[in-house]
Design a protein around this motif. Structure first.
Motif, PDB file in Angstrom:
ATOM      1  N   CYS A 141       0.838  -0.679   0.063  1.00  0.00           N
ATOM      2  CA  CYS A 141      -0.199  -0.191   0.378  1.00  0.00           C
ATOM      3  C   CYS A 141       0.878   1.119  -0.340  1.00  0.00           C
ATOM      4  N   MET A 142       0.628   2.508  -0.040  1.00  0.00           N
ATOM      5  CA  MET A 142       0.998   3.530  -0.982  1.00  0.00           C
ATOM      6  C   MET A 142      -0.197   4.968   0.170  1.00  0.00           C
ATOM      7  N   GLY A 143       0.479   5.714   0.853  1.00  0.00           N
ATOM      8  CA  GLY A 143      -0.236   6.966   0.512  1.00  0.00           C
ATOM      9  C   GLY A 143       0.125   8.063   0.579  1.00  0.00           C
ATOM     10  N   TRP A 144      -0.317   9.126   1.670  1.00  0.00           N
ATOM     11  CA  TRP A 144      -0.084  10.915   1.017  1.00  0.00           C
ATOM     12  C   TRP A 144       0.372  11.190   3.152  1.00  0.00           C
ATOM     13  N   VAL A 145       0.666  12.185   3.516  1.00  0.00           N
ATOM     14  CA  VAL A 145       1.247  12.401   5.117  1.00  0.00           C
ATOM     15  C   VAL A 145       1.540  13.416   4.722  1.00  0.00           C
ATOM     16  N   THR A 161      -2.635  23.170   4.021  1.00  0.00           N
ATOM     17  CA  THR A 161      -1.344  24.134   4.470  1.00  0.00           C
ATOM     18  C   THR A 161      -0.094  23.073   5.530  1.00  0.00           C
ATOM     19  N   ALA A 162       0.872  22.542   4.513  1.00  0.00           N
ATOM     20  CA  ALA A 162       1.324  21.651   5.221  1.00  0.00           C
ATOM     21  C   ALA A 162       2.451  21.017   3.980  1.00  0.00           C
ATOM     22  N   MET A 163       3.883  20.402   4.964  1.00  0.00           N
ATOM     23  CA  MET A 163       4.180  19.240   3.691  1.00  0.00           C
ATOM     24  C   MET A 163       3.963  18.463   3.596  1.00  0.00           C
ATOM     25  N   TYR A 164       3.920  18.266   2.403  1.00  0.00           N
ATOM     26  CA  TYR A 164       2.576  16.592   2.187  1.00  0.00           C
ATOM     27  C   TYR A 164       4.049  15.335   1.450  1.00  0.00           C
ATOM     28  N   TYR A 165       4.317  14.304   1.940  1.00  0.00           N
ATOM     29  CA  TYR A 165       5.104  13.000   1.752  1.00  0.00           C
ATOM     30  C   TYR A 165       3.917  12.397   1.428  1.00  0.00           C
ATOM     31  N   CYS A 166       4.653  11.949   0.198  1.00  0.00           N
ATOM     32  CA  CYS A 166       4.733  10.387   0.058  1.00  0.00           C
ATOM     33  C   CYS A 166       5.458   9.306   0.358  1.00  0.00           C
ATOM     34  N   GLY A 206       9.076  15.550   0.586  1.00  0.00           N
ATOM     35  CA  GLY A 206       8.340  15.725   0.819  1.00  0.00           C
ATOM     36  C   GLY A 206       7.912  17.431  -0.648  1.00  0.00           C
ATOM     37  N   THR A 207       6.909  17.285  -0.496  1.00  0.00           N
ATOM     38  CA  THR A 207       6.207  18.810  -1.360  1.00  0.00           C
ATOM     39  C   THR A 207       5.835  19.572  -0.845  1.00  0.00           C
ATOM     40  N   GLN A 208       6.103  20.716  -0.597  1.00  0.00           N
ATOM     41  CA  GLN A 208       5.035  21.952   0.147  1.00  0.00           C
ATOM     42  C   GLN A 208       4.149  22.311  -0.809  1.00  0.00           C
ATOM     43  N   VAL A 209       2.913  22.424   0.747  1.00  0.00           N
ATOM     44  CA  VAL A 209       1.400  23.016   0.203  1.00  0.00           C
ATOM     45  C   VAL A 209       1.090  24.064   0.853  1.00  0.00           C
ATOM     46  N   THR A 210       0.554  25.157  -0.296  1.00  0.00           N
ATOM     47  CA  THR A 210       0.378  26.245   0.720  1.00  0.00           C
ATOM     48  C   THR A 210      -0.641  26.917  -0.189  1.00  0.00           C
ATOM     49  N   VAL A 211      -2.149  26.915   0.441  1.00  0.00           N
ATOM     50  CA  VAL A 211      -3.004  26.909   0.437  1.00  0.00           C
ATOM     51  C   VAL A 211      -3.792  28.832   0.641  1.00  0.00           C
ATOM     52  N   THR A 212      -3.426  30.343   0.169  1.00  0.00           N
ATOM     53  CA  THR A 212      -3.501  31.278   0.807  1.00  0.00           C
ATOM     54  C   THR A 212      -5.447  31.923   0.942  1.00  0.00           C
ATOM     55  N   SER A 213      -5.846  32.280   1.781  1.00  0.00           N
ATOM     56  CA  SER A 213      -6.923  32.599   1.491  1.00  0.00           C
ATOM     57  C   SER A 213      -7.040  34.395   1.052  1.00  0.00           C
TER      58      SER A 213
END
Length: 121
Positions: free
Chosen positions: A33-37, A91-96, A114-121
């Motif tokens: 199995c694989m996932g995103w954290v 918004t977080a660092m996303y890891y596979c 990891g790859t950074q995801v940033t969501v602005t309001s």
């Protein structure tokens, strides 16, 4: 040597979409199995999505259910996380990550950087 390399992160406005990719190398076995954290500094890691091998299904954290979709055709193809209707709290660092086995019973075996995801309001 197993390697997991994420891509696709970035900055997006709330309500927007991003697709993360994870390229795996060093194995071709489809038994895992694989996932995103994801993780925010100072907070616990959160398992966002999980996909089981051989068409075994998927599972999602309640916070992303209905907005995120995890896909992977087989172990030779990238793992994806389609993220829609993004919110600032995403918004977080996303890891596979790859499981030790078919399920998470024995935990994660390998992680990407990891790859950074940033969501602005």
């Amino acid at each position: 040597q197993v390697q997991l390399v994420e891509s696709g992160g970035g900055s997006v406005q709330a309500g927007g979409s991003l697709r993360l990719s994870c390229a795996a190398s060093g194995y071709s076995d489809s038994r895992y199995c694989m996932g995103w954290v994801r993780q925010v500094p100072g907070k616990e890691r959160e398992r966002v999505a999980l996909i089981y091998p051989g068409g075994g299904g998927t599972s999602y954290a309640g916070s992303v259910q209905g907005r995120f979709t995890i896909t992977q055709d087989n172990a030779k193809n990238p793992l994806y996380l389609q993220m829609n209707s993004l919110r600032p709290e995403d918004t977080a660092m996303y890891y596979c990550a790859r499981c030790t086995g078919k399920t998470l019973l024995r935990g994660w075996a390998y992680w990407g950087h990891g790859t950074q995801v940033t969501v602005t309001s």
